[in-house]
Write a protein that holds these residues in place. Structure first.
Motif, PDB file in Angstrom:
ATOM      1  N   PRO A  44       0.822  -1.214   0.000  1.00 37.77           N
ATOM      2  CA  PRO A  44       0.000   0.000   0.000  1.00 37.77           C
ATOM      3  C   PRO A  44       0.854   1.262   0.000  1.00 37.77           C
ATOM      4  CG  PRO A  44       0.010  -1.023   2.170  1.00 37.77           C
ATOM      5  CD  PRO A  44       0.677  -1.991   1.245  1.00 37.77           C
ATOM      6  N   LEU A  45       0.246   2.336  -0.493  1.00 39.53           N
ATOM      7  CA  LEU A  45       0.900   3.639  -0.552  1.00 39.53           C
ATOM      8  C   LEU A  45       0.012   4.642   0.157  1.00 39.53           C
ATOM      9  CD1 LEU A  45       3.055   5.612  -1.771  1.00 39.53           C
ATOM     10  CD2 LEU A  45       1.580   5.780  -3.781  1.00 39.53           C
ATOM     11  N   GLY A  46       0.592   5.474   0.988  1.00 37.77           N
ATOM     12  CA  GLY A  46      -0.171   6.492   1.690  1.00 37.77           C
ATOM     13  C   GLY A  46       0.373   7.885   1.419  1.00 37.77           C
ATOM     14  N   THR A  47      -0.490   8.884   1.512  1.00 34.92           N
ATOM     15  CA  THR A  47      -0.081  10.279   1.368  1.00 34.92           C
ATOM     16  C   THR A  47      -0.804  11.123   2.416  1.00 34.92           C
ATOM     17  OG1 THR A  47      -1.843  11.086  -0.098  1.00 34.92           O
ATOM     18  CG2 THR A  47      -0.010   9.902  -1.140  1.00 34.92           C
ATOM     19  N   HIS A  48      -0.361  12.366   2.547  1.00 37.15           N
ATOM     20  CA  HIS A  48      -1.011  13.308   3.442  1.00 37.15           C
ATOM     21  C   HIS A  48      -2.071  14.134   2.719  1.00 37.15           C
ATOM     22  CE1 HIS A  48       3.001  12.541   5.236  1.00 37.15           C
ATOM     23  NE2 HIS A  48       2.347  12.594   6.381  1.00 37.15           N
ATOM     24  N   ALA A  49      -2.277  13.860   1.437  1.00 36.77           N
ATOM     25  CA  ALA A  49      -3.156  14.684   0.602  1.00 36.77           C
ATOM     26  C   ALA A  49      -4.627  14.363   0.836  1.00 36.77           C
ATOM     27  CB  ALA A  49      -2.821  14.477  -0.870  1.00 36.77           C
ATOM     28  N   LYS A  50      -5.472  15.335   0.568  1.00 41.25           N
ATOM     29  CA  LYS A  50      -6.905  15.092   0.570  1.00 41.25           C
ATOM     30  C   LYS A  50      -7.283  14.215  -0.607  1.00 41.25           C
ATOM     31  CE  LYS A  50     -11.321  17.458   1.205  1.00 41.25           C
ATOM     32  NZ  LYS A  50     -11.969  18.782   1.435  1.00 41.25           N
ATOM     33  N   ALA A  51      -6.581  14.391  -1.749  1.00 40.30           N
ATOM     34  CA  ALA A  51      -6.779  13.555  -2.931  1.00 40.30           C
ATOM     35  C   ALA A  51      -5.451  13.428  -3.655  1.00 40.30           C
ATOM     36  CB  ALA A  51      -7.832  14.152  -3.863  1.00 40.30           C
ATOM     37  N   ALA A  52      -5.211  12.250  -4.226  1.00 37.43           N
ATOM     38  CA  ALA A  52      -3.930  12.011  -4.895  1.00 37.43           C
ATOM     39  C   ALA A  52      -4.099  10.959  -5.981  1.00 37.43           C
ATOM     40  CB  ALA A  52      -2.882  11.553  -3.892  1.00 37.43           C
ATOM     41  N   THR A  53      -3.253  11.054  -7.014  1.00 37.84           N
ATOM     42  CA  THR A  53      -3.271  10.095  -8.127  1.00 37.84           C
ATOM     43  C   THR A  53      -1.868   9.948  -8.684  1.00 37.84           C
ATOM     44  OG1 THR A  53      -5.543  10.678  -8.741  1.00 37.84           O
ATOM     45  CG2 THR A  53      -4.233   9.571 -10.410  1.00 37.84           C
ATOM     46  N   LEU A  54      -1.539   8.743  -9.115  1.00 34.91           N
ATOM     47  CA  LEU A  54      -0.289   8.470  -9.824  1.00 34.91           C
ATOM     48  C   LEU A  54      -0.639   7.786 -11.130  1.00 34.91           C
ATOM     49  CD1 LEU A  54       2.882   8.464  -9.666  1.00 34.91           C
ATOM     50  CD2 LEU A  54       2.668   6.115  -8.787  1.00 34.91           C
ATOM     51  N   ILE A  55      -0.099   8.294 -12.238  1.00 34.25           N
ATOM     52  CA  ILE A  55      -0.446   7.768 -13.562  1.00 34.25           C
ATOM     53  C   ILE A  55       0.809   7.470 -14.368  1.00 34.25           C
ATOM     54  CG2 ILE A  55      -0.565  10.041 -14.687  1.00 34.25           C
ATOM     55  CD1 ILE A  55      -3.042   9.039 -16.218  1.00 34.25           C
ATOM     56  N   ASP A  56       0.754   6.419 -15.174  1.00 37.37           N
ATOM     57  CA  ASP A  56       1.790   6.148 -16.163  1.00 37.37           C
ATOM     58  C   ASP A  56       1.452   6.957 -17.402  1.00 37.37           C
ATOM     59  OD1 ASP A  56       4.036   4.338 -17.332  1.00 37.37           O
ATOM     60  OD2 ASP A  56       2.368   4.134 -18.753  1.00 37.37           O
ATOM     61  N   VAL A  57       2.362   7.827 -17.814  1.00 38.32           N
ATOM     62  CA  VAL A  57       2.058   8.797 -18.862  1.00 38.32           C
ATOM     63  C   VAL A  57       1.836   8.132 -20.215  1.00 38.32           C
ATOM     64  CG1 VAL A  57       3.007  10.749 -20.181  1.00 38.32           C
ATOM     65  CG2 VAL A  57       3.166  10.717 -17.673  1.00 38.32           C
ATOM     66  N   GLU A  58       2.635   7.136 -20.550  1.00 39.43           N
ATOM     67  CA  GLU A  58       2.522   6.534 -21.878  1.00 39.43           C
ATOM     68  C   GLU A  58       1.220   5.777 -22.061  1.00 39.43           C
ATOM     69  OE1 GLU A  58       4.765   3.021 -24.311  1.00 39.43           O
ATOM     70  OE2 GLU A  58       6.029   4.627 -23.546  1.00 39.43           O
ATOM     71  N   SER A  59       0.848   4.959 -21.101  1.00 34.95           N
ATOM     72  CA  SER A  59      -0.326   4.108 -21.255  1.00 34.95           C
ATOM     73  C   SER A  59      -1.602   4.748 -20.730  1.00 34.95           C
ATOM     74  CB  SER A  59      -0.112   2.788 -20.505  1.00 34.95           C
ATOM     75  OG  SER A  59      -0.073   3.016 -19.102  1.00 34.95           O
ATOM     76  N   GLY A  60      -1.472   5.696 -19.802  1.00 28.32           N
ATOM     77  CA  GLY A  60      -2.635   6.278 -19.159  1.00 28.32           C
ATOM     78  C   GLY A  60      -3.173   5.437 -18.017  1.00 28.32           C
ATOM     79  N   ARG A  61      -2.450   4.396 -17.608  1.00 27.34           N
ATOM     80  CA  ARG A  61      -2.920   3.560 -16.505  1.00 27.34           C
ATOM     81  C   ARG A  61      -2.749   4.302 -15.177  1.00 27.34           C
ATOM     82  NH1 ARG A  61      -1.099  -2.567 -14.405  1.00 27.34           N
ATOM     83  NH2 ARG A  61      -2.850  -2.743 -12.936  1.00 27.34           N
ATOM     84  N   ILE A  62      -3.810   4.431 -14.421  1.00 22.10           N
ATOM     85  CA  ILE A  62      -3.738   5.003 -13.089  1.00 22.10           C
ATOM     86  C   ILE A  62      -3.259   3.916 -12.127  1.00 22.10           C
ATOM     87  CG2 ILE A  62      -5.114   5.887 -11.159  1.00 22.10           C
ATOM     88  CD1 ILE A  62      -6.669   7.543 -13.145  1.00 22.10           C
ATOM     89  N   LEU A  63      -2.110   4.161 -11.519  1.00 18.62           N
ATOM     90  CA  LEU A  63      -1.472   3.174 -10.660  1.00 18.62           C
ATOM     91  C   LEU A  63      -1.921   3.292  -9.213  1.00 18.62           C
ATOM     92  CD1 LEU A  63       2.157   3.582 -12.082  1.00 18.62           C
ATOM     93  CD2 LEU A  63       0.310   2.114 -12.927  1.00 18.62           C
TER      94      LEU A  63
END
Length: 404
Positions: A44-63
Motif C-alpha cells: 500500500p501507498l499512503g499520502t497526506h493529501a486530501k486527494a492524490a493520483t499516480l499515472i503512467d504517462v505513456e499508457s494512461g494507466r492510473i497506478l
C-alpha cells in the motif's frame, strides 16, 4: 474561414499523434486508464493529501488514487489546461498585448505592464514557471478573444479529453465557485499534455530569460517546482496554492524510459509525498513491452503493427490474455493493408489493441520515435466497434500523415 478558425484548424494539425492517441485511448474507445485496478500484491501507498493520483504517462494507466474522483479546488494546477489550450490554438510566435485587466490581476505575477507586448512562447514560460496570473489573463484574452471565450475553450477541451469531474471558471486557478477538478482528471490532463513536446519542454525548464521592453534588463524566471532539483529524473509539471485550495502539486519524472506523473491536492507534505509516490510507481509498476512492432503472430503469417508497452506489477504479465480478430478481405481496412487486430486483456479489462499486418508488409518497417498507446481498432469488448475505431484512425492519419 475566419482567422481564429483557421488558427484552430492549423493547430489541430500541429497536435502530436501521441497526444491524439492518448485521448482516444482514454475516452472514445471505452476503456479508460482507471479500468484496471492496482495489483493486489503491491504494497500500500499512503499520502497526506486530501486527494492524490499516480499515472503512467505513456499508457494512461492510473497506478494509485486516493479520493481520485472528488471534485476539489485546484489553484494554479489550472494553468496546465491554460497552457495546452494556448499551445494548440495559437502560434507561439504571436505577440501578446497585455491589457489593463491582465496587468492588474491579483495573486502571483510576472509583473507585466499594460500595453506591453510579449511573444506567446515567452509568456507561457512565465505562466508555468512563475505561475503568473497576469500571464494567464493576457494569454486567455489573446487566444480566446476574451477571458470568457478562453474559458469556454478550456471546458471544451476538458470534455474532449474525457475529464468528467472538471469545470473551469477562469484561466489562472484563483478561487471561484464552480471552478474545480479532481486528482484523476488532473492526472489524465497531465498525461495528455506531456505528449505535446512544447508543453513538455516548458515545464521541465529550470530558468528562462525573456526580453523586457520596459527595462534594460531581461526577465528571468526560475521554476517554482522544487521537484526538478529534489528528485532524480524529474521533468515537470506545476505547483499551486490558494487559501482555499491549499497546497497543490503535479510532478512528473522519467526513469529507464518510463514517465510517471503524480498529483496531490491539499497536501501539507507534498514534496515528500511526491517523492514517495514516484519511487513507489517506478519500483512496483515496470513498463513492459507487451508486443513489439513486427512481432510474429503464432500460427498466422501476420505481425504486430505497433509496439505496445504497459506498466505491470509483479505477476501481472502472467495474467495477460490476447485475442486475434481478423477482418473481411472485402473491407476497406483490408484494402489499406490491415488484416485484423490483436487485443490484450488484464483482469477482464481491455488494456490495448494494435493492428496486425502481413508479415511482409512495408508498414512494419516504419520507425517508432516513441511507442504510442495501443489504440488502433480498439473496442471495449472485442472488435465490434472496429468501424468506428478505423474511422477515428483515418481522421488522425489524414491530419498528421503516416499512411493511407
Amino acid at each position: 474561414m475566419s482567422m481564429k478558425l483557421l488558427r484552430r484548424h492549423q493547430s489541430m494539425r500541429r497536435l502530436s499523434y501521441a497526444a491524439v492517441a492518448f485521448v482516444l485511448l482514454t475516452t472514445a474507445l471505452g476503456f479508460g486508464p482507471a479500468a484496471v485496478e492496482a495489483a493486489a500484491n503491491v504494497p500500500p501507498l499512503g499520502t497526506h493529501a486530501k486527494a492524490a493520483t499516480l499515472i503512467d504517462v505513456e499508457s494512461g494507466r492510473i497506478l494509485y488514487d486516493k479520493s481520485g474522483d472528488q471534485r476539489l479546488r485546484i489553484a494554479s494546477l489550472t494553468k496546465i489546461m491554460t497552457a495546452i489550450v494556448a499551445i494548440e490554438n495559437a502560434d507561439l510566435s504571436d505577440k501578446v498585448k497585455v491589457s489593463a485587466r491582465a496587468a492588474g490581476k491579483e495573486g502571483s505575477s510576472i509583473y507585466l505592464k499594460a500595453g506591453e507586448e510579449m511573444k506567446l512562447e515567452d509568456m507561457l514560460y512565465g505562466l508555468m514557471l512563475r505561475s503568473g496570473n497576469d500571464a494567464a489573463t493576457a494569454i486567455a484574452e489573446h487566444v480566446g478573444g476574451s477571458v470568457e471565450g478562453f474559458v469556454r475553450m478550456m471546458n471544451e477541451k476538458a470534455e474532449w479529453i474525457g475529464l468528467t469531474n472538471t469545470q473551469f471558471m477562469n484561466p489562472s486557478g484563483l478561487d471561484e465557485d464552480g471552478h474545480y477538478s479532481s486528482a484523476n482528471d488532473l492526472a489524465k490532463l497531465t498525461a495528455y499534455a506531456l505528449h505535446n513536446p512544447t508543453f513538455a519542454t516548458i515545464v521541465k525548464t529550470r530558468i528562462k530569460k525573456a526580453p523586457n521592453p520596459n527595462e534594460s534588463w531581461d526577465y528571468q524566471w526560475s521554476n517554482k517546482n522544487k521537484m526538478l532539483a529534489m528528485y532524480e529524473g524529474a521533468d515537470g509539471v506545476k505547483t499551486g496554492y490558494t487559501k482555499m485550495a491549499l497546497r497543490c502539486l503535479v510532478s512528473s519524472a522519467t526513469r529507464n524510459g518510463q514517465q510517471l506523473a503524480a498529483v496531490t491536492i491539499n497536501d501539507r507534505d507534498d514534496w515528500i509525498d511526491h517523492r514517495n509516490m514516484l519511487d513507489w510507481g517506478f519500483e512496483h509498476y515496470k513498463l513492459k513491452v507487451v508486443a513489439q512492432q513486427g512481432q510474429p503472430i503464432s500460427g498466422y503469417p501476420l505481425a504486430a503493427g505497433r509496439t505496445f508497452r504497459y506498466p505491470l506489477a509483479s505477476g501481472e504479465a502472467d495474467q495477460l490474455h490476447s485475442k486475434l480478430t481478423l477482418i473481411s478481405n472485402t473491407s476497406t481496412p483490408y484494402a489499406l493493408g490491415e488484416r485484423g487486430v490483436l487485443e490484450w486483456e488484464l483482469s477482464g479489462n481491455t488494456i490495448g489493441v494494435v493492428p496486425v499486418y502481413d508479415s511482409t508488409s512495408s508498414r512494419l518497417q516504419w520507425k517508432e520515435k516513441r511507442p504510442l498507446p495501443a489504440l488502433d481498432n480498439a473496442a471495449s469488448a472485442g472488435a465490434s466497434d472496429y468501424s468506428f475505431s478505423h474511422t477515428m484512425r483515418a481522421v488522425v492519419r489524414a491530419l498528421f500523415g503516416g499512411g493511407a
